[in-house]
Design a protein around this motif. Structure first.
Motif, short mmCIF file in Angstrom:
data_model
loop_
_atom_site.label_atom_id
_atom_site.label_comp_id
_atom_site.label_asym_id
_atom_site.label_seq_id
_atom_site.Cartn_x
_atom_site.Cartn_y
_atom_site.Cartn_z
N GLY A 1 74.85 -4.54 71.43
CA GLY A 1 73.40 -4.38 71.53
C GLY A 1 73.07 -3.08 72.23
O GLY A 1 73.59 -2.82 73.31
N ILE A 2 72.21 -2.26 71.64
CA ILE A 2 71.88 -0.96 72.21
C ILE A 2 70.36 -0.79 72.24
O ILE A 2 69.69 -0.86 71.20
CB ILE A 2 72.54 0.19 71.42
N GLY A 3 69.84 -0.57 73.44
CA GLY A 3 68.41 -0.43 73.61
C GLY A 3 67.82 0.69 72.78
O GLY A 3 68.40 1.78 72.69
N GLY A 4 66.68 0.42 72.15
CA GLY A 4 65.99 1.42 71.35
C GLY A 4 66.43 1.48 69.90
O GLY A 4 65.82 2.17 69.09
N PHE A 5 67.49 0.74 69.56
CA PHE A 5 68.01 0.80 68.18
C PHE A 5 67.01 0.21 67.19
O PHE A 5 66.39 -0.82 67.44
CB PHE A 5 69.33 0.05 68.08
N GLU A 6 66.89 0.89 66.07
CA GLU A 6 66.17 0.38 64.90
C GLU A 6 67.19 -0.13 63.89
O GLU A 6 68.41 0.06 64.05
CB GLU A 6 65.32 1.49 64.28
N SER A 7 66.70 -0.71 62.83
CA SER A 7 67.60 -1.24 61.80
C SER A 7 68.46 -0.14 61.18
O SER A 7 69.63 -0.36 60.84
CB SER A 7 66.79 -1.96 60.71
N LYS A 8 67.92 1.06 61.05
CA LYS A 8 68.70 2.16 60.46
C LYS A 8 69.85 2.57 61.38
O LYS A 8 70.91 3.00 60.91
CB LYS A 8 67.82 3.37 60.15
N ASP A 9 69.66 2.45 62.69
CA ASP A 9 70.72 2.78 63.64
C ASP A 9 71.89 1.82 63.52
O ASP A 9 73.06 2.22 63.55
CB ASP A 9 70.19 2.78 65.07
N VAL A 10 71.57 0.54 63.39
CA VAL A 10 72.62 -0.47 63.19
C VAL A 10 73.36 -0.18 61.89
O VAL A 10 74.60 -0.20 61.84
CB VAL A 10 72.02 -1.89 63.17
N LEU A 11 72.61 0.11 60.83
CA LEU A 11 73.21 0.40 59.53
C LEU A 11 74.13 1.61 59.61
O LEU A 11 75.24 1.59 59.07
CB LEU A 11 72.11 0.63 58.50
N GLU A 12 73.70 2.66 60.27
CA GLU A 12 74.49 3.89 60.35
C GLU A 12 75.74 3.72 61.22
O GLU A 12 76.76 4.37 60.97
CB GLU A 12 73.62 5.03 60.89
N ASN A 13 75.67 2.87 62.22
CA ASN A 13 76.78 2.72 63.16
C ASN A 13 77.80 1.66 62.78
O ASN A 13 78.95 1.73 63.22
CB ASN A 13 76.23 2.42 64.56
N ILE A 14 77.40 0.67 61.98
CA ILE A 14 78.28 -0.47 61.75
C ILE A 14 79.60 -0.10 61.07
O ILE A 14 80.65 -0.68 61.41
CB ILE A 14 77.53 -1.60 60.98
N PRO A 15 79.66 0.87 60.15
CA PRO A 15 80.98 1.21 59.57
C PRO A 15 81.99 1.68 60.61
O PRO A 15 83.16 1.26 60.59
CB PRO A 15 80.65 2.32 58.56
N ASP A 16 81.56 2.53 61.55
CA ASP A 16 82.46 3.01 62.60
C ASP A 16 82.87 1.88 63.54
O ASP A 16 84.02 1.82 64.00
CB ASP A 16 81.81 4.14 63.39
#
Length: 251
Positions: free
Chosen positions: A103-118
């Motif tokens: 969980g990361i403060g300030g994250f939007e759905s696009k941030d989760v999408l961009e980070n999940i592969p890594d």
């Protein structure tokens, strides 16, 4: 006499080495059992924004209360994530709180999408994801169609990485009533309805996407501020997750 002098230390050495071998065998056996216990644990990734993180100084996350309920009811679980909760929590049944999360403060759905592969590349794919996202998107007035697409794509990536993954999808709780204007309430309600559609359409024969309703029967008494939970709210979120987990997973 000379032979006795030579044989006696040799016998002592042989006994010592045999004892050491037995001790090592026992250590290997115990380590093997520990590894087996760990490998049998259900890996759970709490994934989302500050409500998952519990980042604000006057707010908390549901993760601790959920962990307590699961451990107290003999669930063998392992929280996973690249983030660490640095809060100090009391022991439970001799166990330290599992502080891993995503969980990361300030994250939007696009941030989760961009980070999940890594994240998946670093950690592997968990058995279970608790996905709570979308609040920051709504506050920042990101087009709803884009938010829904981001969540769908995130679920696609998780399912492609683990065909048997179970995803618990939060119908996120609203903000405090003083910030829920008529216009924002309409958008929020539409978002909640779309999440139900996502859960239905993304569930398949091997992977379930399970809706967890955090939206109804929610009150301002659960809020630490306009957006984040207090201890009472965190416990309520944990209770709803726990009910969903018990109903849909096997220990």
């Amino acid at each position: 006499m000379k032979k006795t002098a030579i044989l006696f230390p040799f016998i002592i050495l042989s006994i010592f080495l045999a004892f050491q071998d037995c001790h090592k065998t026992e250590e290997i056996h115990n380590t093997s059992l520990q590894n087996k216990a760990t490998s049998n644990a259900i890996t759970i990734m709490p994934l989302g924004d500050s409500r998952v993180e519990g980042a604000a100084s006057n707010s908390v996350s549901y993760r601790y209360d959920l962990w307590k309920k699961l451990i107290s009811n003999q669930w063998n679980i392992d929280y996973v994530g690249t983030q660490k909760d640095k809060t100090s929590y009391p022991l439970l049944l001799g166990k330290h709180f599992d502080s891993d999360h995503e969980g990361i403060g300030g994250f939007e759905s696009k941030d989760v999408l961009e980070n999940i592969p890594d994240i998946l590349e670093d950690l592997g794919t968990p058995d279970v994801v608790l996905l709570g996202i979308g609040g920051n998107d709504l506050i920042r007035e990101i087009p709803l169609e884009q938010v829904i697409e981001n969540i769908n794509q995130t679920i696609d990536i998780l399912q492609n990485s683990n065909a048997n993954i179970t995803i618990f999808l939060e119908q996120i709780a609203p903000g405090k009533t003083n910030i829920m204007t008529p216009a924002s309430t309409i958008v929020y309600n539409s978002f909640i309805e779309n999440l139900a559609t996502i859960a239905m359409e993304q569930t398949n024969d091997s992977s379930k996407v399970i809706l967890v309703n955090m939206s109804t029967n929610w009150t301002d008494s659960y809020m630490a501020d306009n957006l984040h939970y207090n201890e009472l709210g965190a416990k309520e979120i944990a209770d709803r997750y726990f009910e969903a987990i018990v109903e849909n997973l096997e220990k």
